[in-house]
Design a protein around this motif. Structure first.
Motif, PDB file in Angstrom:
ATOM      1  N   VAL A 116      -4.750 -41.249  46.033  1.00 51.39           N
ATOM      2  CA  VAL A 116      -3.549 -41.451  46.840  1.00 51.39           C
ATOM      3  C   VAL A 116      -2.367 -41.766  45.932  1.00 51.39           C
ATOM      4  O   VAL A 116      -2.460 -42.626  45.057  1.00 51.39           O
ATOM      5  CB  VAL A 116      -3.725 -42.605  47.847  1.00 51.39           C
ATOM      6  CG1 VAL A 116      -2.425 -42.844  48.621  1.00 51.39           C
ATOM      7  CG2 VAL A 116      -4.868 -42.318  48.807  1.00 51.39           C
ATOM      8  N   PHE A 117      -1.255 -41.059  46.148  1.00 52.03           N
ATOM      9  CA  PHE A 117       0.041 -41.431  45.563  1.00 52.03           C
ATOM     10  C   PHE A 117       0.950 -41.876  46.701  1.00 52.03           C
ATOM     11  O   PHE A 117       0.962 -41.264  47.765  1.00 52.03           O
ATOM     12  CB  PHE A 117       0.751 -40.234  44.909  1.00 52.03           C
ATOM     13  CG  PHE A 117       0.038 -39.609  43.757  1.00 52.03           C
ATOM     14  CD1 PHE A 117      -0.189 -40.324  42.594  1.00 52.03           C
ATOM     15  CD2 PHE A 117      -0.373 -38.293  43.814  1.00 52.03           C
ATOM     16  CE1 PHE A 117      -0.819 -39.734  41.519  1.00 52.03           C
ATOM     17  CE2 PHE A 117      -1.007 -37.691  42.741  1.00 52.03           C
ATOM     18  CZ  PHE A 117      -1.232 -38.421  41.582  1.00 52.03           C
ATOM     19  N   VAL A 118       1.718 -42.913  46.453  1.00 54.07           N
ATOM     20  CA  VAL A 118       2.831 -43.258  47.335  1.00 54.07           C
ATOM     21  C   VAL A 118       4.086 -43.311  46.465  1.00 54.07           C
ATOM     22  O   VAL A 118       4.106 -43.962  45.432  1.00 54.07           O
ATOM     23  CB  VAL A 118       2.615 -44.606  48.052  1.00 54.07           C
ATOM     24  CG1 VAL A 118       3.880 -44.996  48.831  1.00 54.07           C
ATOM     25  CG2 VAL A 118       1.420 -44.522  48.991  1.00 54.07           C
ATOM     26  N   ALA A 119       5.118 -42.592  46.903  1.00 54.22           N
ATOM     27  CA  ALA A 119       6.388 -42.568  46.162  1.00 54.22           C
ATOM     28  C   ALA A 119       7.517 -42.941  47.099  1.00 54.22           C
ATOM     29  O   ALA A 119       7.635 -42.391  48.194  1.00 54.22           O
ATOM     30  CB  ALA A 119       6.638 -41.185  45.563  1.00 54.22           C
ATOM     31  N   TYR A 120       8.347 -43.873  46.666  1.00 56.38           N
ATOM     32  CA  TYR A 120       9.538 -44.266  47.417  1.00 56.38           C
ATOM     33  C   TYR A 120      10.738 -43.606  46.770  1.00 56.38           C
ATOM     34  O   TYR A 120      10.904 -43.663  45.541  1.00 56.38           O
ATOM     35  CB  TYR A 120       9.689 -45.787  47.407  1.00 56.38           C
ATOM     36  CG  TYR A 120      10.900 -46.286  48.194  1.00 56.38           C
ATOM     37  CD1 TYR A 120      10.861 -46.278  49.581  1.00 56.38           C
ATOM     38  CD2 TYR A 120      12.044 -46.743  47.541  1.00 56.38           C
ATOM     39  CE1 TYR A 120      11.957 -46.723  50.309  1.00 56.38           C
ATOM     40  CE2 TYR A 120      13.134 -47.178  48.271  1.00 56.38           C
ATOM     41  CZ  TYR A 120      13.093 -47.170  49.649  1.00 56.38           C
ATOM     42  OH  TYR A 120      14.173 -47.601  50.371  1.00 56.38           O
ATOM     43  N   ILE A 121      11.547 -42.937  47.561  1.00 55.67           N
ATOM     44  CA  ILE A 121      12.714 -42.227  47.055  1.00 55.67           C
ATOM     45  C   ILE A 121      13.927 -43.154  47.095  1.00 55.67           C
ATOM     46  O   ILE A 121      14.284 -43.685  48.150  1.00 55.67           O
ATOM     47  CB  ILE A 121      13.012 -40.948  47.861  1.00 55.67           C
ATOM     48  CG1 ILE A 121      11.759 -40.060  47.942  1.00 55.67           C
ATOM     49  CG2 ILE A 121      14.175 -40.192  47.259  1.00 55.67           C
ATOM     50  CD1 ILE A 121      11.252 -39.551  46.627  1.00 55.67           C
ATOM     51  N   ASP A 122      14.558 -43.336  45.930  1.00 54.80           N
ATOM     52  CA  ASP A 122      15.688 -44.263  45.838  1.00 54.80           C
ATOM     53  C   ASP A 122      16.705 -43.698  44.848  1.00 54.80           C
ATOM     54  O   ASP A 122      16.414 -42.792  44.069  1.00 54.80           O
ATOM     55  CB  ASP A 122      15.198 -45.628  45.371  1.00 54.80           C
ATOM     56  CG  ASP A 122      16.178 -46.760  45.695  1.00 54.80           C
ATOM     57  OD1 ASP A 122      17.241 -46.469  46.287  1.00 54.80           O
ATOM     58  OD2 ASP A 122      15.883 -47.920  45.356  1.00 54.80           O
ATOM     59  N   PHE A 123      17.907 -44.257  44.856  1.00 57.40           N
ATOM     60  CA  PHE A 123      18.928 -43.846  43.906  1.00 57.40           C
ATOM     61  C   PHE A 123      18.604 -44.355  42.513  1.00 57.40           C
ATOM     62  O   PHE A 123      18.014 -45.432  42.352  1.00 57.40           O
ATOM     63  CB  PHE A 123      20.309 -44.367  44.320  1.00 57.40           C
ATOM     64  CG  PHE A 123      20.899 -43.642  45.499  1.00 57.40           C
ATOM     65  CD1 PHE A 123      21.219 -42.295  45.409  1.00 57.40           C
ATOM     66  CD2 PHE A 123      21.148 -44.289  46.692  1.00 57.40           C
ATOM     67  CE1 PHE A 123      21.761 -41.609  46.488  1.00 57.40           C
ATOM     68  CE2 PHE A 123      21.678 -43.629  47.775  1.00 57.40           C
ATOM     69  CZ  PHE A 123      22.009 -42.284  47.687  1.00 57.40           C
TER      70      PHE A 123
END
Length: 275
Positions: A267-274
């Motif tokens: 499992v990968f979890v990625a949070y998209i942010d500036f």
């Protein structure tokens, strides 16, 4: 955010707002990525048959799932998956900075991998505020926006439970058949990607529920999310009397099946942010 414009500058309000919007549009987004891996528990292959990498500086992630059917020939397909992902990381080092081409990386990795066996493969990079992905087989990426499923990448199967797979055998598939996809992202998006051990056991709405529950406090623990989702899939894989994506697909293909599918789970979890 509310912006108050002094009356003397009111005539320039539109120009100011437009300029702020242009500045925001030019800001680059990044993935903050964490992962968790649970081998299925085969004592003869304690490392399992999945392999993965996270190269956060290059904004690129990858997963390969060795095809377990090779075990009847005494071959550990996990060796192929691990070598493929190791070679993918080496290939990324040769890519222009910030311009990783997943299809090129996959092709270079494939040509350099000499182990016996075969595996699925999926590589994703974030560049120019878009996810660029390449996939062979049944690993999958799903993008969630505002606690709803926004996008899911395609998978490839010759038939039920027989995914496309890379390998050196004459009957194996080659990188030229890989699916490629692109999807734009926004700040606050959450990407969940994993091998079929994840998606055979969890429905997207179960991921949505998990994301919602973990966002109530206002702060997301990305590593905690990856671990929780992996363990949730693992627990469901052990149950025999529930409906899962795998059991439903098996029934649709004409097989008697209930419960989860015991498998390696990445499992990968990625949070998209500036940036």
């Amino acid at each position: 955010m509310m912006m108050i414009v002094p009356e003397s500058n009111a005539g320039h309000a539109g120009e100011i707002i437009e300029e702020l919007q242009n500045v925001a549009a030019e800001r680059n987004l990044k993935m903050i990525v964490r992962g968790h891996y649970i081998p299925k528990g085969d004592p003869e292959r304690p490392r399992g048959e999945d392999a993965f990498f996270i190269l956060e500086e290059e904004q690129t992630i990858g997963v390969a799932d060795g095809v377990g059917g090779w075990s009847v020939h005494g071959i550990d397909a996990g060796d192929y998956a691990r070598e493929l992902m190791k070679n993918a990381m080496k290939a990324i080092e040769t890519e222009p900075k910030g311009l990783v081409d997943p299809k090129s990386v996959l092709n270079k990795a494939f040509l350099s991998t000499k182990s016996q066996g075969s595996s699925t493969a999926s590589i994703v990079t974030l560049k120019n505020n878009m996810l660029h992905g390449v996939n062979v087989g049944d690993s999958r990426l799903r993008l969630f926006r505002k606690n709803s499923l926004f996008y899911e990448s395609p998978i490839q199967q010759h038939k039920f439970n027989k995914p496309y797979q890379l390998g050196n055998h004459e009957s194996s598939d080659k990188p030229n058949i890989a699916d490629e996809y692109q999807v734009s992202v926004k700040d606050g998006d959450i990407v969940v990607m994993g091998s079929d051990g994840l998606w055979d056991n969890l429905y997207p709405n179960e991921i949505v529920k998990t994301l919602w529950q973990n966002s109530l406090g206002g702060m997301l623990d990305i590593q905690g999310l990856a671990t929780f989702i992996a363990k949730l899939a693992f627990n469901k894989s052990k149950q025999t009397d529930i409906a899962t994506p795998f059991s439903v697909a098996a029934q649709e293909a004409g097989y008697a099946s209930t419960g989860g599918k015991v498998d390696d789970i990445t499992v990968f979890v990625a949070y998209i942010d500036f940036v």
